[in-house]
Write a protein that holds these residues in place. Sequence first.
Motif, PDB file in Angstrom:
ATOM      1  N   ASP A 110       0.883  -1.231  -0.155  1.00  0.00           N
ATOM      2  CA  ASP A 110       0.022   0.080   0.102  1.00  0.00           C
ATOM      3  C   ASP A 110       0.897   1.236   0.016  1.00  0.00           C
ATOM      4  OD1 ASP A 110      -2.471   1.111   0.179  1.00  0.00           O
ATOM      5  OD2 ASP A 110      -2.306   1.388   2.167  1.00  0.00           O
ATOM      6  N   VAL A 111       0.613   2.172  -0.984  1.00  0.00           N
ATOM      7  CA  VAL A 111       1.463   3.316  -1.036  1.00  0.00           C
ATOM      8  C   VAL A 111       0.496   4.473  -1.206  1.00  0.00           C
ATOM      9  CG1 VAL A 111       2.979   4.385  -2.521  1.00  0.00           C
ATOM     10  CG2 VAL A 111       3.014   2.098  -2.469  1.00  0.00           C
ATOM     11  N   THR A 112       0.752   5.302  -0.159  1.00  0.00           N
ATOM     12  CA  THR A 112      -0.054   6.575  -0.161  1.00  0.00           C
ATOM     13  C   THR A 112       0.816   7.828  -0.956  1.00  0.00           C
ATOM     14  OG1 THR A 112      -1.312   5.866   1.761  1.00  0.00           O
ATOM     15  CG2 THR A 112      -1.449   8.364   1.082  1.00  0.00           C
ATOM     16  N   VAL A 113       0.099   8.670  -1.855  1.00  0.00           N
ATOM     17  CA  VAL A 113       0.995   9.496  -2.562  1.00  0.00           C
ATOM     18  C   VAL A 113       0.417  10.856  -2.358  1.00  0.00           C
ATOM     19  CG1 VAL A 113       1.627  10.391  -4.727  1.00  0.00           C
ATOM     20  CG2 VAL A 113       1.514   7.882  -4.542  1.00  0.00           C
ATOM     21  N   PHE A 114       1.045  11.685  -1.774  1.00  0.00           N
ATOM     22  CA  PHE A 114       0.595  13.065  -1.511  1.00  0.00           C
ATOM     23  C   PHE A 114       1.295  13.968  -2.390  1.00  0.00           C
ATOM     24  CE2 PHE A 114       1.037  10.756   2.593  1.00  0.00           C
ATOM     25  CZ  PHE A 114      -0.245  11.084   3.138  1.00  0.00           C
ATOM     26  N   THR A 115       0.090  14.607  -3.128  1.00  0.00           N
ATOM     27  CA  THR A 115       0.461  15.654  -4.215  1.00  0.00           C
ATOM     28  C   THR A 115      -0.279  16.776  -4.114  1.00  0.00           C
ATOM     29  OG1 THR A 115      -0.856  14.816  -5.863  1.00  0.00           O
ATOM     30  CG2 THR A 115       1.285  13.732  -5.696  1.00  0.00           C
ATOM     31  N   ILE A 151       4.356  22.369  -2.114  1.00  0.00           N
ATOM     32  CA  ILE A 151       4.511  23.388  -3.219  1.00  0.00           C
ATOM     33  C   ILE A 151       4.748  22.638  -4.576  1.00  0.00           C
ATOM     34  CG2 ILE A 151       6.215  25.049  -3.936  1.00  0.00           C
ATOM     35  CD1 ILE A 151       6.734  25.722  -1.110  1.00  0.00           C
ATOM     36  N   GLY A 152       5.554  21.726  -4.364  1.00  0.00           N
ATOM     37  CA  GLY A 152       5.683  21.020  -5.613  1.00  0.00           C
ATOM     38  C   GLY A 152       6.233  19.385  -5.210  1.00  0.00           C
ATOM     39  N   GLY A 153       6.645  18.426  -6.215  1.00  0.00           N
ATOM     40  CA  GLY A 153       6.976  17.081  -5.972  1.00  0.00           C
ATOM     41  C   GLY A 153       5.844  16.433  -5.292  1.00  0.00           C
ATOM     42  N   ILE A 154       6.298  15.178  -4.780  1.00  0.00           N
ATOM     43  CA  ILE A 154       5.309  14.280  -4.104  1.00  0.00           C
ATOM     44  C   ILE A 154       6.114  13.774  -2.943  1.00  0.00           C
ATOM     45  CG2 ILE A 154       4.331  13.732  -6.406  1.00  0.00           C
ATOM     46  CD1 ILE A 154       6.093  11.102  -6.058  1.00  0.00           C
ATOM     47  N   LYS A 155       5.264  13.322  -2.086  1.00  0.00           N
ATOM     48  CA  LYS A 155       5.807  12.567  -0.704  1.00  0.00           C
ATOM     49  C   LYS A 155       5.027  11.285  -0.845  1.00  0.00           C
ATOM     50  CE  LYS A 155       4.016  14.147   3.033  1.00  0.00           C
ATOM     51  NZ  LYS A 155       3.826  14.705   4.460  1.00  0.00           N
ATOM     52  N   LEU A 156       5.566  10.128  -0.700  1.00  0.00           N
ATOM     53  CA  LEU A 156       4.985   8.780  -0.339  1.00  0.00           C
ATOM     54  C   LEU A 156       5.184   8.300   0.844  1.00  0.00           C
ATOM     55  CD1 LEU A 156       7.306   7.268  -3.468  1.00  0.00           C
ATOM     56  CD2 LEU A 156       4.814   8.299  -3.559  1.00  0.00           C
ATOM     57  N   ARG A 161       7.189   4.091   6.154  1.00  0.00           N
ATOM     58  CA  ARG A 161       8.020   4.967   6.176  1.00  0.00           C
ATOM     59  C   ARG A 161       7.581   6.303   4.965  1.00  0.00           C
ATOM     60  NH1 ARG A 161      13.860   2.984   5.154  1.00  0.00           N
ATOM     61  NH2 ARG A 161      14.462   4.967   5.705  1.00  0.00           N
ATOM     62  N   THR A 162       8.303   7.354   5.609  1.00  0.00           N
ATOM     63  CA  THR A 162       7.673   8.520   4.440  1.00  0.00           C
ATOM     64  C   THR A 162       9.187   9.002   3.722  1.00  0.00           C
ATOM     65  OG1 THR A 162       6.289   9.483   6.293  1.00  0.00           O
ATOM     66  CG2 THR A 162       7.008  10.757   4.520  1.00  0.00           C
ATOM     67  N   TYR A 163       8.703   9.007   2.356  1.00  0.00           N
ATOM     68  CA  TYR A 163       9.703   9.447   1.423  1.00  0.00           C
ATOM     69  C   TYR A 163       9.249  10.711   1.158  1.00  0.00           C
ATOM     70  CZ  TYR A 163      11.187   4.528   1.864  1.00  0.00           C
ATOM     71  OH  TYR A 163      11.454   3.255   2.194  1.00  0.00           O
ATOM     72  N   ASP A 164      10.043  11.893   1.228  1.00  0.00           N
ATOM     73  CA  ASP A 164       9.608  13.162   1.109  1.00  0.00           C
ATOM     74  C   ASP A 164      10.443  13.753  -0.103  1.00  0.00           C
ATOM     75  OD1 ASP A 164       8.883  15.957   0.990  1.00  0.00           O
ATOM     76  OD2 ASP A 164       9.011  16.150   3.008  1.00  0.00           O
ATOM     77  N   GLY A 165       9.971  13.792  -1.483  1.00  0.00           N
ATOM     78  CA  GLY A 165      10.335  14.533  -2.568  1.00  0.00           C
ATOM     79  C   GLY A 165       9.875  15.803  -2.801  1.00  0.00           C
ATOM     80  N   THR A 166       9.333  16.507  -1.988  1.00  0.00           N
ATOM     81  CA  THR A 166       8.737  17.659  -2.140  1.00  0.00           C
ATOM     82  C   THR A 166       9.598  18.910  -2.144  1.00  0.00           C
ATOM     83  OG1 THR A 166       7.991  18.021   0.052  1.00  0.00           O
ATOM     84  CG2 THR A 166       6.423  16.982  -1.275  1.00  0.00           C
ATOM     85  N   VAL A 167       9.344  19.894  -2.542  1.00  0.00           N
ATOM     86  CA  VAL A 167      10.243  21.080  -2.628  1.00  0.00           C
ATOM     87  C   VAL A 167      10.670  21.691  -1.168  1.00  0.00           C
ATOM     88  CG1 VAL A 167      10.412  23.629  -3.218  1.00  0.00           C
ATOM     89  CG2 VAL A 167       9.525  21.970  -4.633  1.00  0.00           C
ATOM     90  N   ALA A 168       9.435  21.478  -0.002  1.00  0.00           N
ATOM     91  CA  ALA A 168       9.574  21.772   1.119  1.00  0.00           C
ATOM     92  C   ALA A 168      10.503  20.581   1.747  1.00  0.00           C
ATOM     93  CB  ALA A 168       8.313  21.815   1.859  1.00  0.00           C
TER      94      ALA A 168
END
Length: 181
Positions: A110-115, A151-156, A161-168
């Motif tokens: 299960d993957v939750t994608v925040f955008t 602001i941009g990017g995604i967070k998984l 675990r959380t993988y944060d690929g957002t600008v913030a």
Amino acid sequence: MTANPVVSKYAMALFNVAMDKKVTGDIFRFLSALKRAFTETPALAGFLLNPEIPEKKKMGLIRKITDKGEASALFFDFLELLFSRGRMPLFPDITDAYEELYRKSKGEVDVTVFTPFSLTEKQKKSIQAFIQKARPGKSIVIREQEDKKLIGGIKLELEGRTYDGTVAGWLKQSEHVLKGE
């Protein structure tokens, strides 16, 4: 699995009995339907959580909105246990924990994608393919959540675990590097 040991115990116990009876999917369907009704209909939640309303009336209502069968008998027994022990407020969390056990047993990740925007099908498939490389042989289930604060990017969120690929997230990580932390 959830950090609440009470939630974990109830979910695991239900899942183990459902496995023995070979009704894990049916129980998952019942739990999900009631959780959806519980969270989307405040009047139903209020009714089920009201300590002044007898347990028999609450179970009567639930019996009217579900079907019959072995899975439903286990489902009803489980709900009666929650009511008798005063654990019904934990029902949504127990359902989430059960879902995690159910999906894991089926080899699903299960993957939750925040955008900050809705993903296109192409973007979802790209994320799914990327994760599939890291989790070969697993079925990837993507859940999408819009978060306008990003602001941009995604967070998984994946396997706790959380993988944060957002600008913030990138800025925060850069700040720690610059501070030498």
